[in-house]
Design a protein around this motif. Structure first.
Motif: not given
Length: 415
Positions: A274-286
């Motif tokens: 989830a942290i990695a997804a947030a780094r990509l601004e992929d809020r949905h996946s996070a």
């Protein structure tokens, strides 16, 4: 009324025991008792934490300023004779160096020596043929190693792992390979903590091989999580997120009826991804990964993955997404006692510190860092925490914030 008397007054008025105040401030009961009786000069941090915990509306902080602001820290309030003064000086010099501040926290370790110990075990100069111990003794050694990691005692853990890694190398049966994978997993996590990524990659690669050879779901989940963490540290956020997603597709259908530790490994993998997804601004996946982690926590052992564990990752995701207020709300939704390990509890406080730094509330950020240091001193020396301390120093170049300059010195941050 002096500070100690006022502290006891508010504690009794709010019907809080010494044990309760210890849980709120992380100062030991014996320390608190001596402060109340005027036998110990308290740190300002105690005044600030107790004032908040006892809803004293600034009165305890004001009493500390009146009684102790101009008094050298950590000195005994009363002493008689030169011999007593010398003992007090030696004792307090040790305390000032960061040793024995609380019954809870361990002593700071020398990270370079710890890394070298693990490096030499992972890449030995010569090949040896260790005698394989019984499964029972190996399990006991693993339990001790896991306990040291949970307590953030990384130097002790390095000693444990240095003995276990040669045994992991000769594992051949599925059960032994699952234990070997856990040995490499602990080595990887420790080396990540100590910012020694090159050696962490070696441990993670060996752990990945042992995990898949064992077929154990917990081992596979932990090995995948280690790779996610390392790709994240290499700023390969897309790779980290995609590994998490593909691992989830493979693991999730097999979790029905799986062991509690396997659920814990799955939830930890989702939290890290989830942290990695947030780094990509992929809020949905996070958010989806955090939801998976929350569900996994309902099936996992509390010490492996609790509601409090997942909350620390929710705080982290919110910080990465720039939502400092949301991070603080997540922090308020869990009490530190819900986080069973000192390693993760310290991460909870460093996360709060980062959120307050992002929010511009620097005094609260420093206070959270000081509490984190009391819980697990080694966590303050991590790269991310040092970066937060550096940011706080830049905001106040004269470092008027209580305890910040001393904290920076202990963390090895240049002033």
């Amino acid at each position: 009324m002096r500070f100690g008397e006022k502290l006891r007054y508010f504690r009794n008025e709010r019907q809080v025991s010494l044990s309760g105040l210890q849980e709120a401030t992380y100062f030991s009961k014996s320390y608190l008792s001596r402060v109340e009786r005027g036998l110990r000069n308290p740190e300002r941090l105690l005044a600030e934490l107790a004032d908040q915990a006892l809803d004293a509306n600034g009165q305890l902080v004001a009493a500390w300023i009146r009684d102790y602001e101009n008094v050298p820290p950590m000195l005994e309030a009363r002493s008689g004779g030169e011999a007593t003064k010398r003992r007090a000086f030696l004792k307090n010099a040790t305390l000032a160096a960061g040793v024995g501040l609380t019954d809870v926290a361990g002593q700071p370790e020398q990270s370079a020596a710890t890394v070298a110990r693990l490096r030499d075990a992972l890449v030995p100069d010569t090949r040896t043929s260790p005698v394989a111990p019984s499964r029972a003794s190996l399990a006991r050694a693993m339990t001790r190693a896991q306990r040291d990691f949970a307590a953030a005692h990384y130097a002790d853990l390095a000693d444990d792992l240095a003995d276990l890694i040669p045994l992991a190398r000769i594992a051949s049966e599925p059960v032994e390979l699952a234990i070997a994978a856990q040995v490499y997993h602990l080595a990887t996590r420790t080396l990540i903590k100590l910012s020694a990524s090159p050696y962490a990659w070696i441990a993670a690669n060996q752990g990945e091989q042992a995990a898949h050879a064992s077929g154990d779901l917990r081992a596979i989940g932990d090995a995948r999580r280690d790779l996610v963490s390392l790709f994240h540290r290499a700023m390969e956020y897309g790779k980290a997120r995609d590994i998490t997603t593909s691992a989830a597709k493979w693991l999730r259908p097999q979790l029905k009826g799986a062991s509690a530790p396997a659920w814990g490994a799955y939830g930890a993998l989702m939290s890290t991804g989830a942290i990695a997804a947030a780094r990509l601004e992929d809020r949905h996946s996070a958010m989806g990964m955090l939801q998976e982690a929350d569900e996994a926590a309902q099936h996992a052992p509390n010490i492996v993955l609790s509601h409090g564990h997942v909350a620390t990752y929710k705080i982290g995701v919110s910080i990465v997404l720039g939502d400092a207020g949301t991070a603080i709300e997540y922090a308020k939704g869990v009490t530190p006692d819900e986080i069973p390990t000192q390693e993760r509890r310290a991460s909870y406080y460093t996360g709060i510190a980062e959120a307050y730094t992002l929010w511009g509330k620097t005094d609260r950020a420093v206070r959270a860092l000081l509490v984190a240091e009391k819980v697990a001193p080694t966590e303050i020396q991590r790269a991310g925490t040092r970066q937060v301390i550096t940011e706080l120093l830049h905001r106040d170049r004269h470092s008027k914030l209580s305890g910040l300059r001393a904290l920076a010195r202990r963390a090895g941050v240049s002033l």
